[in-house]
Design a protein around this motif. Sequence first.
Motif, PDB file in Angstrom:
ATOM      1  N   CYS A   1       0.857  -1.194   0.000  1.00 58.20           N
ATOM      2  CA  CYS A   1       0.000   0.000   0.000  1.00 58.20           C
ATOM      3  C   CYS A   1       0.893   1.244   0.000  1.00 58.20           C
ATOM      4  CB  CYS A   1      -0.937   0.012   1.202  1.00 58.20           C
ATOM      5  SG  CYS A   1      -2.071  -1.385   1.191  1.00 58.20           S
TER       6      CYS A   1
ATOM      7  N   CYS B   1       1.759   3.444   3.255  1.00 59.85           N
ATOM      8  CA  CYS B   1       2.014   2.722   4.502  1.00 59.85           C
ATOM      9  C   CYS B   1       3.500   2.455   4.705  1.00 59.85           C
ATOM     10  CB  CYS B   1       1.220   1.417   4.476  1.00 59.85           C
ATOM     11  SG  CYS B   1       1.489   0.421   5.942  1.00 59.85           S
TER      12      CYS B   1
ATOM     13  N   HIS C   1     -10.268   2.565   1.219  1.00 57.53           N
ATOM     14  CA  HIS C   1      -9.418   3.666   0.720  1.00 57.53           C
ATOM     15  C   HIS C   1      -9.788   4.206  -0.652  1.00 57.53           C
ATOM     16  CE1 HIS C   1      -7.368   2.452   4.228  1.00 57.53           C
ATOM     17  NE2 HIS C   1      -6.475   1.646   3.702  1.00 57.53           N
TER      18      HIS C   1
ATOM     19  N   ARG D   1      -8.841   2.612  -5.891  1.00 59.64           N
ATOM     20  CA  ARG D   1      -8.192   1.664  -4.976  1.00 59.64           C
ATOM     21  C   ARG D   1      -6.844   1.217  -5.537  1.00 59.64           C
ATOM     22  NH1 ARG D   1     -10.069  -3.485  -2.855  1.00 59.64           N
ATOM     23  NH2 ARG D   1      -9.397  -2.975  -0.744  1.00 59.64           N
TER      24      ARG D   1
ATOM     25  N   MET E   1      -3.502   0.830  -3.555  1.00 61.30           N
ATOM     26  CA  MET E   1      -3.306  -0.525  -3.028  1.00 61.30           C
ATOM     27  C   MET E   1      -3.121  -1.529  -4.168  1.00 61.30           C
ATOM     28  SD  MET E   1      -6.656  -0.467  -0.589  1.00 61.30           S
ATOM     29  CE  MET E   1      -6.175  -1.820   0.482  1.00 61.30           C
TER      30      MET E   1
ATOM     31  N   CYS F   1      -6.556  -5.905   3.988  1.00 60.10           N
ATOM     32  CA  CYS F   1      -6.594  -5.104   2.761  1.00 60.10           C
ATOM     33  C   CYS F   1      -7.533  -5.745   1.745  1.00 60.10           C
ATOM     34  CB  CYS F   1      -5.187  -4.950   2.201  1.00 60.10           C
ATOM     35  SG  CYS F   1      -4.433  -6.514   1.765  1.00 60.10           S
TER      36      CYS F   1
END
Length: 349
Positions: free
Chosen positions: A117, A120, A217, A224, A228, A194
């Motif tokens: 991600c 992150c 998200h 997305r 991700m 996730c």
Amino acid sequence: MSGQDIRSLYQEELIQVVREMGGRDFQGKQLFRWLHQKQVGSYQEMTDLPKAVRSQLEEGYPLTSLYPVDTQVSALDGTRKFLFALADGQMVESVWMHYRHGDSVCISSQAGCRMGCRFCASTIGGLIRGLSAGEMLEQVYAVGRAMGKPVSHVVVMGTGEPLDNYDQILRFIRILSHEQGMHMSQRNMTVSTCGIVPRIYDLAREKLQITLALSLHGATDAKRQKLMPIAKEYHLDAVMKACDHYFKSTGRRMTYEYSMVSGMNDTGQDAAELGRLLRGKNCHLNLIPVNPVKGRSFRQSDKKVVARFKNKLEKYGINVTIRREMGRDIDGACGQLRRRHMEEPPVAE
Ligand code: SAH
């Protein structure tokens, strides 16, 4: 089973281990209680187990503990972040938070993460390894010991993707809720994913009472996928179907997490798309202003933008909260303390 982390074994497996060492079945149960209820750090303290069993346990299942490397305490809200070293030197973070409804600990499920991600910190160095159930339990126990009282709630929202470590996360949940262990209610546990679709169906079959949180998200595949990489593998319609199925088969209301990144997923149109996606579902939406991570250029959405976003979603009848940012002054977000220590290794003693 020899060589495994003893804290990861179910009570029935411990009974088997002790039986093979010449002990009795009730002594296997005692061993479980020593490990998970009294949470002792050595076999020597397990005084009602025969010496012969204890020495075989020491030989076959060395009992290791987490080593606290660093702690940070937030001056703002008392949140406490722990950095623990595992037996092989890997490091993981756990965070203790005080809420009105009780104390909560956020634990890591892997050392590193391979989900990638974009915003992150946990994912920057990739996945090193999954943690054993025992290493996850030890985070809960060690934080409880440090705080002088057992924690009442657990969220698996630290470093790692729990459903990418499926067998161990299941053991973790079952052992933590076992009546002869800490006996924590599964309703006080939240596992965040996730969105690994097949594992969500597997989890639904386990008939647990935990809350499943899904990291959304973005309300479209295109959005997305920008944030991700896993969203390219599992498309949004399949993810949402899996979540609906989880709710139907467990009766547990889903939580959706939405980290807000300025200019990326926080516009009025994003809110409308999210509203349409979640409308009519019995769920809870948690908005998380993205926590800036060193080396990544994402900015947090403005407070006003977040408030407007929330209002718009409420118009769709969705139950929304804005996550309180706990420990903002102490590298609050996922993986940041671990990251910092990897960049500046602690001086060897
Ligand atoms: N792998 C799991 C658990 C990870 S962390 C998952 O993806 O759900 C828990 C939540 O924090 C996830 O929703 C994750 O996307 C979010 N998160 C991670 N880093 C963040 C950051 N810097 N700011 C805001 N939220 C973040």
